[in-house]
Design a protein around this motif. Structure first.
Motif, PDB file in Angstrom:
ATOM      1  N   GLU A 145       0.828  -1.208   0.000  1.00 57.69           N
ATOM      2  CA  GLU A 145       0.000   0.000   0.000  1.00 57.69           C
ATOM      3  C   GLU A 145       0.859   1.253   0.000  1.00 57.69           C
ATOM      4  OE1 GLU A 145      -3.647  -2.188   2.444  1.00 57.69           O
ATOM      5  OE2 GLU A 145      -2.201  -0.914   3.497  1.00 57.69           O
ATOM      6  N   LEU A 146       1.952   1.227   0.749  1.00 66.28           N
ATOM      7  CA  LEU A 146       2.885   2.351   0.738  1.00 66.28           C
ATOM      8  C   LEU A 146       3.470   2.548  -0.655  1.00 66.28           C
ATOM      9  CD1 LEU A 146       4.648   4.512   2.106  1.00 66.28           C
ATOM     10  CD2 LEU A 146       6.224   2.678   2.774  1.00 66.28           C
ATOM     11  N   GLY A 147       3.859   1.446  -1.296  1.00 68.61           N
ATOM     12  CA  GLY A 147       4.408   1.551  -2.642  1.00 68.61           C
ATOM     13  C   GLY A 147       3.411   2.104  -3.636  1.00 68.61           C
ATOM     14  N   ARG A 148       2.149   1.690  -3.504  1.00 65.83           N
ATOM     15  CA  ARG A 148       1.114   2.198  -4.410  1.00 65.83           C
ATOM     16  C   ARG A 148       0.881   3.674  -4.174  1.00 65.83           C
ATOM     17  NH1 ARG A 148      -1.206   4.086  -7.663  1.00 65.83           N
ATOM     18  NH2 ARG A 148      -3.210   3.575  -8.648  1.00 65.83           N
ATOM     19  N   MET A 149       0.858   4.114  -2.941  1.00 66.81           N
ATOM     20  CA  MET A 149       0.697   5.533  -2.663  1.00 66.81           C
ATOM     21  C   MET A 149       1.882   6.327  -3.194  1.00 66.81           C
ATOM     22  SD  MET A 149       0.067   7.483   0.977  1.00 66.81           S
ATOM     23  CE  MET A 149      -1.616   6.904   1.156  1.00 66.81           C
ATOM     24  N   ALA A 150       3.068   5.742  -3.107  1.00 64.94           N
ATOM     25  CA  ALA A 150       4.281   6.445  -3.545  1.00 64.94           C
ATOM     26  C   ALA A 150       4.270   6.736  -5.036  1.00 64.94           C
ATOM     27  CB  ALA A 150       5.516   5.626  -3.187  1.00 64.94           C
ATOM     28  N   GLU A 151       3.485   5.986  -5.794  1.00 64.83           N
ATOM     29  CA  GLU A 151       3.397   6.258  -7.230  1.00 64.83           C
ATOM     30  C   GLU A 151       2.815   7.631  -7.514  1.00 64.83           C
ATOM     31  OE1 GLU A 151       1.277   3.092  -9.095  1.00 64.83           O
ATOM     32  OE2 GLU A 151       2.666   1.536  -8.391  1.00 64.83           O
ATOM     33  N   THR A 152       2.136   8.226  -6.531  1.00 69.54           N
ATOM     34  CA  THR A 152       1.560   9.556  -6.736  1.00 69.54           C
ATOM     35  C   THR A 152       2.598  10.666  -6.620  1.00 69.54           C
ATOM     36  OG1 THR A 152       0.947   9.855  -4.388  1.00 69.54           O
ATOM     37  CG2 THR A 152      -0.647   8.760  -5.822  1.00 69.54           C
ATOM     38  N   TRP A 153       3.792  10.344  -6.082  1.00 68.35           N
ATOM     39  CA  TRP A 153       4.813  11.389  -6.007  1.00 68.35           C
ATOM     40  C   TRP A 153       6.116  11.025  -6.716  1.00 68.35           C
ATOM     41  CZ3 TRP A 153       3.435   9.368  -0.930  1.00 68.35           C
ATOM     42  CH2 TRP A 153       4.343   8.450  -0.406  1.00 68.35           C
ATOM     43  N   GLY A 164      12.657  -2.966  -2.049  1.00 58.64           N
ATOM     44  CA  GLY A 164      13.947  -2.445  -1.638  1.00 58.64           C
ATOM     45  C   GLY A 164      13.839  -1.623  -0.368  1.00 58.64           C
ATOM     46  N   ALA A 165      14.821  -1.830   0.520  1.00 53.38           N
ATOM     47  CA  ALA A 165      14.810  -1.084   1.784  1.00 53.38           C
ATOM     48  C   ALA A 165      14.967   0.408   1.538  1.00 53.38           C
ATOM     49  CB  ALA A 165      15.917  -1.595   2.693  1.00 53.38           C
ATOM     50  N   ASP A 166      15.790   0.778   0.554  1.00 57.53           N
ATOM     51  CA  ASP A 166      16.002   2.202   0.264  1.00 57.53           C
ATOM     52  C   ASP A 166      14.724   2.861  -0.230  1.00 57.53           C
ATOM     53  OD1 ASP A 166      18.635   1.943   1.019  1.00 57.53           O
ATOM     54  OD2 ASP A 166      19.401   1.747  -1.027  1.00 57.53           O
ATOM     55  N   ALA A 167      13.979   2.134  -1.080  1.00 60.74           N
ATOM     56  CA  ALA A 167      12.720   2.678  -1.594  1.00 60.74           C
ATOM     57  C   ALA A 167      11.721   2.864  -0.461  1.00 60.74           C
ATOM     58  CB  ALA A 167      12.151   1.766  -2.673  1.00 60.74           C
ATOM     59  N   ALA A 173       9.882   8.635   4.277  1.00 59.78           N
ATOM     60  CA  ALA A 173      10.380   9.999   4.472  1.00 59.78           C
ATOM     61  C   ALA A 173       9.494  11.024   3.774  1.00 59.78           C
ATOM     62  CB  ALA A 173      11.817  10.110   3.973  1.00 59.78           C
ATOM     63  N   GLU A 174       8.951  10.651   2.631  1.00 65.25           N
ATOM     64  CA  GLU A 174       8.047  11.561   1.914  1.00 65.25           C
ATOM     65  C   GLU A 174       6.844  11.918   2.786  1.00 65.25           C
ATOM     66  OE1 GLU A 174       6.952  13.868  -1.384  1.00 65.25           O
ATOM     67  OE2 GLU A 174       8.744  12.607  -1.255  1.00 65.25           O
ATOM     68  N   LEU A 175       6.338  10.924   3.514  1.00 65.03           N
ATOM     69  CA  LEU A 175       5.162  11.144   4.354  1.00 65.03           C
ATOM     70  C   LEU A 175       5.509  11.860   5.655  1.00 65.03           C
ATOM     71  CD1 LEU A 175       3.545   7.646   3.757  1.00 65.03           C
ATOM     72  CD2 LEU A 175       2.637   9.840   2.957  1.00 65.03           C
ATOM     73  N   THR A 176       6.614  11.496   6.284  1.00 61.65           N
ATOM     74  CA  THR A 176       6.990  12.184   7.526  1.00 61.65           C
ATOM     75  C   THR A 176       7.417  13.622   7.249  1.00 61.65           C
ATOM     76  OG1 THR A 176       9.225  11.240   7.386  1.00 61.65           O
ATOM     77  CG2 THR A 176       7.610  10.073   8.745  1.00 61.65           C
ATOM     78  N   ASN A 177       8.059  13.858   6.117  1.00 65.20           N
ATOM     79  CA  ASN A 177       8.434  15.226   5.758  1.00 65.20           C
ATOM     80  C   ASN A 177       7.211  16.093   5.489  1.00 65.20           C
ATOM     81  OD1 ASN A 177      11.148  14.631   5.970  1.00 65.20           O
ATOM     82  ND2 ASN A 177      11.418  14.233   3.784  1.00 65.20           N
TER      83      ASN A 177
END
Length: 273
Positions: A145-153, A164-167, A173-177
């Motif tokens: 779900e996090l990966g799918r949301m990340a596609e929006t940014w 991947g751990a880095d991804a 970080a995108e969300l906490t920032n």
């Protein structure tokens, strides 16, 4: 007359006729933790213990009126926001909770029982990220779900390797920032069949709890966990401690799950005692 009432929690979500998901499941878990639940219905499910067949949305203004009337009458110790039906509902909820910044907000926006888990609508994903996540104390979601949301940014062509751990760290970080205090990534599997839930803040990993996958099949396991987590925070527990206590409670609820119909097992939220 009780001078010090039980902690009150206001939950926004769908109404499930089975009681395995949404606000009915939340109310049961809240009660099991010594809290009293207040509910605001965002949609009505057509469902049995095997599957969800349909979702009928509630008018966003009517939903907001439910919440405002309650909040004008009594103080709440925490908010929980589950799956909702429309972006208009998300916007209304964001406006409402912004008036109560001292109450923790637990956001568990994806419902795996729905055919698309709420992940198909790009506008909904963007709205969660932009208007509700910045006000959130703890955002709970799986790694996928996090990966799918990340596609929006993510930029077009950017590596989207969700394993991947880095991804994962970059997506958190995108969300906490953006203002989300904690991100709780659930159900990460390891090579030995174990699972873990990991709590992140702006500095990285805060705490991790490991647990053994149970065969099931279950409906409402994630809902049980997020409701327990919310109740524990409403009772004054900090997020890192709630991570472990909610997992212990959920594991017990699953181990004592019951099968009421021909479908999946439903977590037993009152197994203790």
């Amino acid at each position: 007359m009780q001078n010090q009432p039980l902690p009150l929690i206001l939950t926004f979500g769908v109404s499930d006729p089975v009681g395995a998901l949404g606000v009915q499941a939340d109310l049961a878990a809240f009660a099991a933790h010594g809290c009293h639940g207040l509910s605001v219905v965002a949609g009505l499910l057509v469902a049995d213990s095997a599957k969800v067949e349909n979702l009928h949305e509630v008018d966003s203004d009517w939903m907001a009126d439910q919440a405002r009337v309650l909040l004008e009458d009594m103080p709440v110790a925490a908010f929980k926001v589950g799956a909702v039906a429309t972006v208009l509902q998300l916007a209304a909820i964001a406006e409402i909770v912004s008036d109560y910044p001292d109450a923790p907000l637990i956001l568990d926006p994806f419902l795996t029982a729905l055919p698309d888990s709420g992940l198909a609508d790009e506008e909904m994903l963007s709205a969660i990220r932009s208007i509700l996540a910045p006000q959130t104390t703890v955002l709970i979601l799986s790694q996928s779900e996090l990966g799918r949301m990340a596609e929006t940014w993510r930029e077009v062509g950017e590596n989207g390797d969700d394993n991947g751990a880095d991804a994962l760290l970059a997506d958190v970080a995108e969300l906490t920032n953006a203002g989300c205090q904690y991100v709780l990534v659930t159900g990460t599997r390891d090579d030995k069949g174990g699972c873990s839930n990991t709590l992140f803040d702006a500095d990285g990993v805060v705490a991790r709890v490991e647990w053994q996958h149970l065969p099931g099949p279950f409906v409402g396991a994630g809902n049980t966990y997020s409701a327990s987590f919310t109740a524990l925070m409403a009772c004054g527990m900090e997020a890192p401690q709630a991570l472990f206590a909610a997992q212990e409670y959920t594991t017990g609820a699953l181990e004592h799950a019951q099968r009421f119909g021909m479908g999946k097992f439903i977590p037993n939220k009152f197994y203790r005692g």
